[in-house]
Design a protein around this motif. Structure first.
Motif, mmCIF file in Angstrom:
data_model
loop_
_atom_site.group_PDB
_atom_site.id
_atom_site.type_symbol
_atom_site.label_atom_id
_atom_site.label_comp_id
_atom_site.label_asym_id
_atom_site.label_seq_id
_atom_site.Cartn_x
_atom_site.Cartn_y
_atom_site.Cartn_z
ATOM 1 N N MET A 126 -1.126 -21.277 -116.665
ATOM 2 C CA MET A 126 -0.808 -19.907 -116.998
ATOM 3 C C MET A 126 0.432 -19.935 -117.889
ATOM 4 N N PRO A 127 0.386 -19.235 -119.019
ATOM 5 C CA PRO A 127 1.559 -19.200 -119.890
ATOM 6 C C PRO A 127 2.775 -18.644 -119.154
ATOM 7 N N ASP A 128 3.943 -19.057 -119.613
ATOM 8 C CA ASP A 128 5.189 -18.653 -118.961
ATOM 9 C C ASP A 128 5.386 -17.144 -118.943
ATOM 10 N N ASP A 129 4.844 -16.454 -119.944
ATOM 11 C CA ASP A 129 5.092 -15.023 -120.036
ATOM 12 C C ASP A 129 4.143 -14.181 -119.184
ATOM 13 N N VAL A 130 3.169 -14.782 -118.527
ATOM 14 C CA VAL A 130 2.251 -14.063 -117.640
ATOM 15 C C VAL A 130 2.643 -14.376 -116.202
ATOM 16 N N THR A 131 2.922 -13.332 -115.463
ATOM 17 C CA THR A 131 3.376 -13.504 -114.085
ATOM 18 C C THR A 131 2.245 -13.169 -113.112
ATOM 19 N N PRO A 132 2.367 -13.586 -111.870
ATOM 20 C CA PRO A 132 1.383 -13.167 -110.872
ATOM 21 C C PRO A 132 1.263 -11.644 -110.787
ATOM 22 N N ALA A 133 2.372 -10.944 -111.002
ATOM 23 C CA ALA A 133 2.331 -9.474 -110.987
ATOM 24 C C ALA A 133 1.452 -8.948 -112.118
ATOM 25 N N ASP A 134 1.506 -9.599 -113.281
ATOM 26 C CA ASP A 134 0.646 -9.199 -114.398
ATOM 27 C C ASP A 134 -0.828 -9.359 -114.028
ATOM 28 N N ILE A 135 -1.133 -10.445 -113.355
ATOM 29 C CA ILE A 135 -2.519 -10.700 -112.958
ATOM 30 C C ILE A 135 -2.973 -9.674 -111.923
ATOM 31 N N ARG A 136 -2.107 -9.388 -110.960
ATOM 32 C CA ARG A 136 -2.457 -8.369 -109.964
ATOM 33 C C ARG A 136 -2.687 -7.016 -110.627
ATOM 34 N N ALA A 137 -1.836 -6.660 -111.576
ATOM 35 C CA ALA A 137 -1.983 -5.376 -112.273
ATOM 36 C C ALA A 137 -3.286 -5.347 -113.072
ATOM 37 N N ALA A 138 -3.606 -6.434 -113.753
ATOM 38 C CA ALA A 138 -4.846 -6.483 -114.525
ATOM 39 C C ALA A 138 -6.054 -6.363 -113.604
ATOM 40 N N ARG A 139 -5.997 -7.010 -112.463
ATOM 41 C CA ARG A 139 -7.091 -6.919 -111.489
ATOM 42 C C ARG A 139 -7.239 -5.490 -110.982
ATOM 43 N N ARG A 140 -6.123 -4.871 -110.669
ATOM 44 C CA ARG A 140 -6.128 -3.503 -110.156
ATOM 45 C C ARG A 140 -6.695 -2.527 -111.197
ATOM 46 N N GLU A 141 -6.385 -2.766 -112.472
ATOM 47 C CA GLU A 141 -6.825 -1.878 -113.550
ATOM 48 C C GLU A 141 -8.199 -2.251 -114.101
ATOM 49 N N GLY A 142 -8.800 -3.285 -113.557
ATOM 50 C CA GLY A 142 -10.120 -3.702 -114.022
ATOM 51 C C GLY A 142 -10.090 -4.472 -115.338
ATOM 52 N N ASP A 143 -8.914 -4.993 -115.716
ATOM 53 C CA ASP A 143 -8.756 -5.710 -116.981
ATOM 54 C C ASP A 143 -8.576 -7.206 -116.805
ATOM 55 N N LEU A 144 -8.863 -7.725 -115.627
ATOM 56 C CA LEU A 144 -8.640 -9.149 -115.386
ATOM 57 C C LEU A 144 -9.485 -10.010 -116.321
ATOM 58 N N ARG A 145 -10.738 -9.637 -116.523
ATOM 59 C CA ARG A 145 -11.610 -10.420 -117.404
ATOM 60 C C ARG A 145 -11.025 -10.468 -118.823
ATOM 61 N N THR A 146 -10.538 -9.335 -119.301
ATOM 62 C CA THR A 146 -9.942 -9.278 -120.639
ATOM 63 C C THR A 146 -8.699 -10.163 -120.714
ATOM 64 N N LEU A 147 -7.858 -10.088 -119.688
ATOM 65 C CA LEU A 147 -6.657 -10.916 -119.658
ATOM 66 C C LEU A 147 -7.018 -12.395 -119.645
ATOM 67 N N LEU A 148 -7.953 -12.784 -118.812
ATOM 68 C CA LEU A 148 -8.345 -14.196 -118.723
ATOM 69 C C LEU A 148 -8.962 -14.678 -120.031
ATOM 70 N N ARG A 149 -9.757 -13.851 -120.662
ATOM 71 C CA ARG A 149 -10.356 -14.211 -121.954
ATOM 72 C C ARG A 149 -9.249 -14.429 -122.989
ATOM 73 N N HIS A 150 -8.270 -13.529 -122.996
ATOM 74 C CA HIS A 150 -7.146 -13.654 -123.927
ATOM 75 C C HIS A 150 -6.366 -14.948 -123.667
ATOM 76 N N LEU A 151 -6.062 -15.231 -122.406
ATOM 77 C CA LEU A 151 -5.297 -16.428 -122.062
ATOM 78 C C LEU A 151 -6.058 -17.701 -122.408
ATOM 79 N N THR A 152 -7.369 -17.687 -122.201
ATOM 80 C CA THR A 152 -8.202 -18.845 -122.533
ATOM 81 C C THR A 152 -8.204 -19.088 -124.037
ATOM 82 N N THR A 153 -8.355 -18.016 -124.797
ATOM 83 C CA THR A 153 -8.346 -18.125 -126.261
ATOM 84 C C THR A 153 -6.988 -18.618 -126.748
ATOM 85 N N GLN A 154 -5.932 -18.078 -126.177
ATOM 86 C CA GLN A 154 -4.577 -18.492 -126.549
ATOM 87 C C GLN A 154 -4.364 -19.977 -126.262
#
Length: 100
Positions: free
Chosen positions: A1-29
């Motif tokens: 996980m990149p340094d700038d993404v925190t567990p809180a960011d992941i929890r927020a993305a999951r809560r907002e239904g954006d986890l797939r988008t976040l993971l896709r972005h991180l994988t591409t990065q």
């Protein structure tokens, strides 16, 4: 996980239904960074040879994180890869200075 993404960011993305988008972005990065790292090292035949001797042909540019879940990554292979990458970055910096 990149340094700038925190567990809180992941929890927020999951809560907002954006986890797939976040993971896709991180994988591409991560893939982009690995491609750039590989290209940087492969510009130098001596460094490319050192990589091949260390892990064999077909290195994709991946460098394991220095720390995982609070534990320092003490792998000697990671350390040697990091040294080779650092040397490639140093050489690239010298090239930019000469061009300026």
């Amino acid at each position: 996980m990149p340094d700038d993404v925190t567990p809180a960011d992941i929890r927020a993305a999951r809560r907002e239904g954006d986890l797939r988008t976040l993971l896709r972005h991180l994988t591409t990065q991560a893939a982009t960074e690995a491609e750039q790292r590989r290209a940087l090292v492969m510009r130098h035949p001596d460094l490319a040879d050192r990589i091949t001797q260390l892990i064999g042909p077909g290195w994709n540019g991946y460098l394991a994180p220095p720390e995982w879940r609070g534990t320092l990554n003490t792998s000697p292979i990671r350390a040697r890869l990091a040294e080779i990458i650092t040397e490639a970055e140093r050489r690239a910096g010298q090239g930019r200075e000469a061009a300026a």
